[in-house]
Design an enzyme around this catalytic site. Structure first.
Site, PDB file in Angstrom:
ATOM      1  N   CYS A  18       0.831  -1.194   0.000  1.00 62.11           N
ATOM      2  CA  CYS A  18       0.000   0.000   0.000  1.00 62.11           C
ATOM      3  C   CYS A  18       0.878   1.261   0.000  1.00 62.11           C
ATOM      4  O   CYS A  18       1.484   1.599  -1.009  1.00 62.11           O
ATOM      5  CB  CYS A  18      -0.975  -0.035   1.179  1.00 62.11           C
ATOM      6  SG  CYS A  18      -2.350   1.144   1.032  1.00 62.11           S
ATOM      7  N   HIS A  31      -3.552  -5.176   0.432  1.00 58.89           N
ATOM      8  CA  HIS A  31      -3.006  -5.691   1.688  1.00 58.89           C
ATOM      9  C   HIS A  31      -3.064  -7.224   1.694  1.00 58.89           C
ATOM     10  O   HIS A  31      -4.013  -7.827   2.215  1.00 58.89           O
ATOM     11  CB  HIS A  31      -3.793  -5.136   2.883  1.00 58.89           C
ATOM     12  CG  HIS A  31      -3.557  -3.692   3.136  1.00 58.89           C
ATOM     13  ND1 HIS A  31      -2.591  -3.230   3.993  1.00 58.89           N
ATOM     14  CD2 HIS A  31      -4.151  -2.589   2.615  1.00 58.89           C
ATOM     15  CE1 HIS A  31      -2.600  -1.903   4.009  1.00 58.89           C
ATOM     16  NE2 HIS A  31      -3.538  -1.495   3.178  1.00 58.89           N
ATOM     17  N   GLU A  85      -1.551  -9.309   3.464  1.00 61.65           N
ATOM     18  CA  GLU A  85      -1.476  -9.906   4.800  1.00 61.65           C
ATOM     19  C   GLU A  85      -2.846 -10.283   5.348  1.00 61.65           C
ATOM     20  O   GLU A  85      -2.958 -11.170   6.210  1.00 61.65           O
ATOM     21  CB  GLU A  85      -0.770  -8.965   5.777  1.00 61.65           C
ATOM     22  CG  GLU A  85      -1.512  -7.694   6.163  1.00 61.65           C
ATOM     23  CD  GLU A  85      -1.275  -6.517   5.229  1.00 61.65           C
ATOM     24  OE1 GLU A  85      -1.504  -5.370   5.643  1.00 61.65           O
ATOM     25  OE2 GLU A  85      -0.866  -6.756   4.070  1.00 61.65           O
TER      26      GLU A  85
END
Length: 546
Positions: free
Chosen positions: A384, A518, A520
């Site tokens: 990001c 993102h 994750e």
């Protein structure tokens, strides 16, 4: 299909790990073949965590359908693999907003609007909504019993027991049994007082999950059971473990899943060990017996509070599990790279990761981290904001674009990154303005991204189109794409309409990738995200070269 509801509350102190307990219990029920869903009821007045500082509430977890939610939903997803939805997290702010909107419309027909029944009815409607064929719905109530903010939620779940009956509802209360070193004893009184507080609201817990840093003798368990009116077998120790992924194994060893199923009359005699925890055993084995070690430098803005990067931390660990290496994370304040020599600050790091963030503070430090990794051939992963800073660095130092910056920080000569004002979501066009409300107005949730043939990311994913979750308001300016690609920074992932840059990479670099989304948020211990697996693999290779 009969859906059963388990309500998880907490007492004595905050940060006992209710979210982790909920997630682990969900994983245990899954391992026995049941379908589960997990939810979080948060007592704060914010409509959602989207506008809250990471220092206040840790990370904001984003779902596929674009909800900004509590970080505990990340635990739920990582432990069960069940994607969370907008309907899985609600706050007092949202409940009151809905109730007041109904009052303004006249839905209450001129009646006096009160906490009971109107607010509690809205909470109950949320808990019971959007449930299909789940065997169990686990609802965690945020905060600590005794907090004035959580009272309406506790009253609502008390009413649900009356409406659905004991056979479909259960209460699990998490408490603390502290060790008093001077006395050389574990103390049961805090648990007794916490249960007394619950009883004053009309809730009798069915199970007690007691956090402790050492074994709880049977005498103390018997004492808790006696004074709290709970069966002794339902007083479950929740002892500290060296990795959170051993919690399901630990809870099973203490009999939590067995007692829960006995309570609901679902446990047949002789089936106590009929549970498949093999994947959790394998995750723990890989964590405890790695074949090597790598150090990853995470250059962030909120490193004083690691909950701000909870999903990121876990995804890095997952990457280590996938490569059978232990990952040592070196948390670095981005401003330190502005004040000192980046080479000195990042010394000993086999990979550099720059995560998301907002605002100008520390931005030049993140740019310095990207430059260091690019020039020294150290694996770099920008997420990001970390991608945006890598693009600005490439513009300045590879493409020779002087004055390259981001309009997020104010007017600049060359806005390589600018405010995202319009984008497609399905068949609709989302439009945002600079003066719009901050909450819920970013590009949120899962969007498609088309990967370029022959790119590194295409090889990593093994797919042409991927879906990862976004949470951002600013975007790399597509007008600079041609000039940056000529300089060696390839745009290897784009929105299907070719308008929004999603992924950049440097093909000549050992591993240099920036992503606007993102990744994750979609990583699991038993299914690590491919980007994190590949990044840790590259860092492992780099560690053998230095």
């Amino acid at each position: 299909m009969t859906t059963r509801y388990i309500f998880i509350t907490g007492g004595v102190v905050s940060s006992l790990g209710k979210g982790l307990a909920s997630a682990a219990l969900g994983a245990l029920l899954q391992a026995r073949g049941y379908k589960v869903r997990l939810r979080k009821l948060d007592p704060y007045l914010n409509v959602d965590p989207g506008t809250m500082s990471p220092y206040q509430h840790g990370e904001c977890f984003v779902t596929d359908d674009g909800a900004e939610t509590d970080l505990d939903l990340g635990h739920y997803e990582r432990f069960t693999g069940v994607p969370a939805r907008q309907s899985d997290n609600v706050t007092t702010g949202r409940i009151y907003s809905d109730v007041i909107a109904k009052e303004r419309r006249g839905d209450y027909l001129g009646g006096t609007v009160q906490v009971i029944p109107h607010v509690t009815d809205a909470i109950k409607a949320f808990v019971l909504s959007d449930v299909t064929d789940e065997d169990f719905v686990l609802c965690e109530i945020g905060g600590t019993v005794g907090d004035i903010e959580s009272t309406p939620f506790l009253e609502a779940i008390r009413q649900i027991r009356n409406e659905l009956g004991r056979d479909r509802t259960a209460y699990l209360h998490c408490t603390l049994m502290p060790w008093i070193a001077a006395a050389g004893e574990l103390k049961t009184k805090p648990t007794q007082h916490s249960v007394k507080e619950l009883l004053s609201i009309g809730i009798q817990p069915d199970f007690l999950l007691i956090r402790a840093d050492r074994e709880i003798p049977r005498g103390e368990r018997r004492k808790v059971a006696l004074f709290c009116n709970v069966q002794e077998s339902c007083v479950i120790p929740a002892l500290d473990v060296d990795t959170i992924y051993d919690v399901p194994n630990s809870y099973h060893k203490e009999g939590l899943d067995v007692e829960v199923l006995r309570y609901f009359h679902l446990m047949k005699e002789g089936e106590e060990d009929a549970v498949d925890l093999s994947r959790w055993h394998e995750v723990v084995r890989r964590f405890r017996m790695p074949e090597g070690e790598v150090t990853i430098g995470v250059v962030g803005k909120y490193v004083e509070l690691l909950d701000a990067y909870k999903s990121l931390h876990e995804a890095i660990i997952h990457g280590g599990i996938a490569n059978n290496v232990r990952v040592k994370i070196k948390w670095l304040e981005s401003e330190a790279l502005e004040k000192g020599d980046p080479a000195e600050v990042l010394s000993g790091c086999h990979g550099v990761l720059v995560p998301g963030g907002f605002g100008e503070r520390g931005a030049e430090g993140k740019i310095a981290a990207a430059k260091f990794a690019r020039e020294r051939n150290v694996p770099y992963f920008g997420i990001c904001f970390g991608m945006q800073m890598a693009v600005i660095e490439a513009a300045r130092n590879m493409a020779g674009i002087e004055g390259a910056g981001s309009s997020e920080f104010g007017p600049c000569k060359e806005p390589l990154v600018g405010l995202l004002t319009e984008w497609k979501r399905g068949n609709t066009v989302e439009v945002r303005g600079e003066d719009d409300d901050k909450g819920g107005t970013m590009r949120l949730g899962a969007y498609p991204c088309k990967l370029m043939e022959g790119s590194r990311v295409r090889e990593i994913y093994g797919e042409e189109v991927i879906y990862d979750r976004h949470r951002h308001r600013f975007e790399v300016n597509i007008a600079y794409k041609e000039k940056l690609e000529e300089a060696g920074l390839k745009f290897s992932g784009m929105s299907p309409d070719g308008v929004l840059p999603e992924i950049v990479e440097i093909p000549e670099h050992p591993w240099f990738i920036g992503v606007q989304f993102h990744p994750e948020l979609k990583s699991r211990p038993f299914e690590p995200h491919p980007l994190f697996s590949s990044f840790i693999a590259a860092a492992t290779t780099h560690s053998r070269l230095v």
